[in-house]
Design an enzyme around this catalytic site. Structure first.
Site, PDB file in Angstrom:
ATOM      1  CE  LYS A 191      11.478  -3.023  -5.777  1.00 16.81           C
ATOM      2  NZ  LYS A 191      12.147  -4.113  -6.517  1.00 16.81           N
ATOM      3  CD1 TRP A 225      -0.133  -6.326  -3.053  1.00 15.57           C
ATOM      4  CD2 TRP A 225      -0.375  -6.873  -0.892  1.00 15.57           C
ATOM      5  NE1 TRP A 225       0.164  -7.658  -2.920  1.00 15.57           N
ATOM      6  CE2 TRP A 225       0.020  -8.018  -1.613  1.00 15.57           C
ATOM      7  CE3 TRP A 225      -0.597  -6.983   0.480  1.00 15.57           C
ATOM      8  CZ2 TRP A 225       0.223  -9.256  -1.006  1.00 15.57           C
ATOM      9  CZ3 TRP A 225      -0.401  -8.211   1.090  1.00 15.57           C
ATOM     10  CH2 TRP A 225       0.008  -9.330   0.356  1.00 15.57           C
ATOM     11  CG  HIS A 237      19.370 -36.655  -4.329  1.00 15.74           C
ATOM     12  ND1 HIS A 237      19.782 -37.921  -3.999  1.00 15.74           N
ATOM     13  CD2 HIS A 237      20.499 -35.950  -4.598  1.00 15.74           C
ATOM     14  CE1 HIS A 237      21.103 -37.977  -4.029  1.00 15.74           C
ATOM     15  NE2 HIS A 237      21.558 -36.783  -4.408  1.00 15.74           N
ATOM     16  CD  GLU A 266       9.641 -11.777  -8.108  1.00 19.03           C
ATOM     17  OE1 GLU A 266      10.757 -11.537  -8.601  1.00 19.03           O
ATOM     18  OE2 GLU A 266       9.117 -11.074  -7.247  1.00 19.03           O
ATOM     19  CB  CYS A 288      -0.943   0.084   1.196  1.00 17.60           C
ATOM     20  SG  CYS A 288      -2.108  -1.276   1.286  1.00 17.60           S
ATOM     21  CG  ASN A 314       1.505   0.933   4.232  1.00 17.15           C
ATOM     22  OD1 ASN A 314       2.642   1.338   4.168  1.00 17.15           O
ATOM     23  ND2 ASN A 314       1.224  -0.326   4.036  1.00 17.15           N
ATOM     24  N   GLY A 315      -0.758  -0.927   6.348  1.00 19.23           N
ATOM     25  CA  GLY A 315      -0.414  -1.791   7.477  1.00 19.23           C
ATOM     26  C   GLY A 315      -1.567  -2.733   7.760  1.00 19.23           C
ATOM     27  CE  LYS A 325      13.451 -11.306  -9.965  1.00 20.91           C
ATOM     28  NZ  LYS A 325      14.143 -11.179  -8.743  1.00 20.91           N
ATOM     29  NE  ARG A 342       4.577   1.808  -0.086  1.00 20.43           N
ATOM     30  CZ  ARG A 342       5.558   1.531   0.752  1.00 20.43           C
ATOM     31  NH1 ARG A 342       6.796   1.671   0.367  1.00 20.43           N
ATOM     32  NH2 ARG A 342       5.306   1.115   1.969  1.00 20.43           N
ATOM     33  CD  GLU A 379      16.858 -13.170  -7.757  1.00 14.81           C
ATOM     34  OE1 GLU A 379      16.327 -13.705  -6.786  1.00 14.81           O
ATOM     35  OE2 GLU A 379      16.472 -12.080  -8.211  1.00 14.81           O
TER      36      GLU A 379
HETATM   37  O1  M6R Z   1      12.977  -4.967  -0.022  1.00 16.04           O
HETATM   38  P1  M6R Z   1      13.483  -6.326   0.342  1.00 16.04           P
HETATM   39  O2  M6R Z   1      14.775  -6.642  -0.295  1.00 16.04           O
HETATM   40  O3  M6R Z   1      13.513  -6.559   1.810  1.00 16.04           O
HETATM   41  O4  M6R Z   1      12.402  -7.311  -0.266  1.00 16.04           O
HETATM   42  C1  M6R Z   1      12.470  -8.690  -0.072  1.00 16.04           C
HETATM   43  C2  M6R Z   1      11.548  -9.420  -1.009  1.00 16.04           C
HETATM   44  O5  M6R Z   1      10.221  -9.061  -0.764  1.00 16.04           O
HETATM   45  C3  M6R Z   1      11.886  -9.138  -2.478  1.00 16.04           C
HETATM   46  O6  M6R Z   1      13.199  -9.462  -2.777  1.00 16.04           O
HETATM   47  C4  M6R Z   1      10.940  -9.934  -3.404  1.00 16.04           C
HETATM   48  O7  M6R Z   1      11.221 -11.289  -3.305  1.00 16.04           O
HETATM   49  C5  M6R Z   1      11.086  -9.423  -4.843  1.00 16.04           C
HETATM   50  N1  M6R Z   1       9.805  -9.358  -5.461  1.00 16.04           N
HETATM   51  C6  M6R Z   1      11.942 -10.284  -5.663  1.00 16.04           C
HETATM   52  O8  M6R Z   1      12.001  -9.921  -7.005  1.00 16.04           O
END
Ligand code: M6R
Length: 620
Positions: free
Chosen positions: A615, A74, A516, A500, A2, A100-101, A497, A27, A493
């Site tokens: 984000k 969000w 395994h 997501e 948010c 927000n929260g 990507k 956000r 990673e």
């Molecule tokens: O802002 P941060 O690095 O603490 O965020 C951690 C994760 O939420 C963040 O890396 C998330 O996994 C991303 N969407 C990855 O692309």
């Protein structure tokens, strides 16, 4: 999670609010809304969907005025409907707010307020805050407080906040006061921009760029009373105090898309520069070591460290895994990487010589913040590796290292990952050189590190090839990402990507561990991305690759330039420059980011705002 904006001054509030919400949309983008103070009541415009939808609504039904608040959501409590969108109204319309929260005790408060006759229109936790403040305001006035006095409103807010459990960043306006906004925070970020006779409020500084470069970061349990004529700041425990006004060093080009189609692509291409920024001023070639200004620990304390715990979430956790390998190899310090969401509730034994690092791009991730606070509570020096200057984690950490990567706006983290790995490499060099690492070994790492920006520049030339490979596999429903040693975290990673932003199921695995279990997934429809640059165990990874080929699995290899052998084994090869083994994730992650990006574009996905994500995850 948010985004909040607010404005009080002389400008057209709605214009700033909608523009600010566009900048904060990373956000959360389930719905958006604004509320603007008008003579005949507060005009609320809100709608499920993106900020663009809200902008159209505001264009059709203008909300004119110079005091207002806004929100991009969000969703946590309640579906993504128009009615559940913020702002929310309390009482008979005398209080309007954005939040927000998460309010954890909202069901109990809701029941109490319902028994007093308050009618709830939404399924959100936020609506209880609006009614609660309205209730206390009505109470104050009934008991004789003057409704034209600002203190009446401040008291009502303060009494209400004491009853809330959970997290909040709040911006509140009042129907019966045309020159007042109250903002407060506990656990969710808020920054106030200071102008001439005007104030701006936002969840992070990006909406303020171009309006003011003077900012005040609100701390937890602080409340600010904003009027056109001034700002008053108070803390729950210590009362009123003078605001600490800081200078913002962001410029508008940091948040412009330029000629790129998406922020993610822009940020991928920014990596030569962002890594250079992470290295700048941090290398001492004469001593073959790194320099850090903000660790706030003396050499003696640093030498005593006998264990390191790295804690983070998501991509930052993957960077932490690379850090574990680096720290153990360079500095010989036993290192563990803990998911922050687990560490905050676990109680692992941490000795007096254990050093904790929270790794985070945003500096606002709720789990990482909680894990950091838990370690601090137990007396451990807890430092941060963080990108966002002035963020909560950056401010609360005992010391730390900034990434200087510039704003990362695409929800999928790219340049923050490589900057985190760069900083962790420097940290490992620094701690290594205080212990066992030789001078020539330190020099060698420095030489190689300094070449990384240009190696990444070169790597980015693979973009067209990656695009072709993406076209070939864009229809696949499952992917495996496999790598060993330093490239195992890169595999994790790469898989994250793809998941997501393209919604394709992908698993990252250590290449040899695949046999395994995950090898059962291999068939002619499941591509495996093998990260197989030259390294000590290159032949072993080739054997793992052959095992996949033997089961008719298509193989995309990420390999070093000049590796002709791999072309005979893999279906497709993407070449990257040959770099030192420990630095390989910095280059191998580039084609993985590009592959995810192009596949997502081909599948018509919203790359910068993938579904269900936001984000910075400021809820638990
Ligand atoms: O802002 P941060 O690095 O603490 O965020 C951690 C994760 O939420 C963040 O890396 C998330 O996994 C991303 N969407 C990855 O692309």
């Amino acid at each position: 999670m948010c985004g909040i904006v607010g404005y009080i001054g002389q400008r057209d509030a709605a214009k700033f609010l909608v523009e600010g919400l566009h900048r904060l949309e990373y956000r959360g983008y389930d719905s958006a809304g604004v509320a603007v103070w008008q003579e005949d009541g507060i005009a609320v415009r809100k709608k499920a969907g993106r900020v663009d939808e809200l902008a159209k609504l505001v264009a059709n039904e203008p909300a004119d005025g110079s005091v207002g608040i806004g929100h991009t959501r969000w969703a946590t409590h309640g579906e993504t409907t128009d009615i559940n969108s913020h702002p929310h109204t309390g009482g008979n319309g005398e209080v309007v707010l954005v939040h927000n929260g998460v309010i954890e005790n909202y069901t109990a408060i809701r029941a109490q307020l319902q028994s007093l006759g308050y009618v709830f229109r939404t399924q959100t936790d936020t609506e209880i805050v609006a009614h609660l403040i309205a209730h206390h305001l009505e109470e104050q006035i009934r008991l004789g407080s003057d409704p034209s006095e600002v203190q009446t409103y401040v008291d009502a807010v303060q009494v209400s906040l004491k009853k809330l459990k959970g997290t909040y960043g709040l911006a509140i306006v009042f129907r019966d006061h045309d020159d007042l906004m109250i903002v407060a925070r506990s656990g969710s970020p808020l920054v106030i921009g200071v102008g001439e006779g005007e104030y701006f409020v936002a969840s992070d500084a990006s909406p303020l760029i171009g309006y003011t470069d003077e900012v005040v970061y609100l701390a937890d349990h602080e409340l600010a009373v904003l009027r056109k004529s001034g700002l008053e700041l108070s803390h729950r425990d210590t009362g009123i105090h003078t605001p600490d006004i800081q200078t913002l060093d962001q410029v508008s080009s940091d948040i412009d898309l330029g000629s790129f189609d998406h922020y993610m692509l822009k940020e991928i291409f920014e990596q030569p520069q962002s890594i250079e920024n992470a290295l700048r001023g941090r290398i001492n070639e004469d001593e073959a070591t790194a320099i850090f200004g903000g660790l706030n620990m003396d050499p003696q304390q640093l030498r005593r460290i006998d264990r390191i715990v790295l804690t983070a979430c998501g991509t930052s956790w993957h960077a932490g895994l690379v850090g574990e390998y680096l720290l153990e190899e360079f500095a010989r310090i036993p290192t563990e990487v803990e998911y922050a969401s687990e560490l905050r509730y676990r109680n692992p034994p941490l000795g007096t010589r254990t050093m904790v690092f929270a790794i985070t791009q945003s500096g606002e991730t709720a789990d990482t913040l909680a894990a950091m606070r838990e370690c601090q509570r137990k007396g451990h020096p807890t430092l941060a590796i963080c990108n966002v200057v002035g963020s909560t984690i950056a401010r609360e950490a005992d010391g730390g290292i900034y990434l200087h990567a510039g704003p990362e706006i695409g929800v999928a983290s790219t340049k923050a990952f490589t900057s985190q790995v760069t900083v962790l490499t420097l940290l490992s060099l620094f701690l290594g050189r205080m212990r066992h690492m030789s001078y020539p070994a330190g020099q060698r790492i420095i030489r190689q590190l300094l070449e990384i920006p240009s190696q990444i520049e070169k790597t980015l030339q693979c973009n067209d090839v990656v695009k072709e490979v993406a076209a070939k596999y864009a229809e696949a429903n499952n992917f495996l990402y496999l790598g060993r040693l330093y490239n195992f975290p890169a595999a994790l990673e790469g898989a994250l990507k793809l998941k997501e932003i393209s919604y394709i199921h992908a698993e990252g695995y250590p290449a040899a561990e695949m046999k395994h279990g995950p090898i059962a997934l291999v068939d002619e429809h499941t591509p495996s991305v093998f990260i197989v640059p030259r390294c000590g165990i290159y032949p072993k990874v080739l054997s793992n690759l052959a095992e996949v080929k033997a089961r008719r699995g298509p193989v995309i290899a990420i390999a070093c330039e000049g590796d002709e052998k791999i072309a005979e084994l893999a279906d497709d090869v993407i070449y990257v420059p040959d770099v030192e083994e420990c630095l390989q994730p910095l280059v191998t992650s580039i084609p993985l980011q590009l592959l995810a990006y192009h596949i997502a574009v081909l599948r018509g996905c919203d790359v910068d705002k993938p579904r269900n994500l936001a984000k910075s995850v400021t809820v638990e």
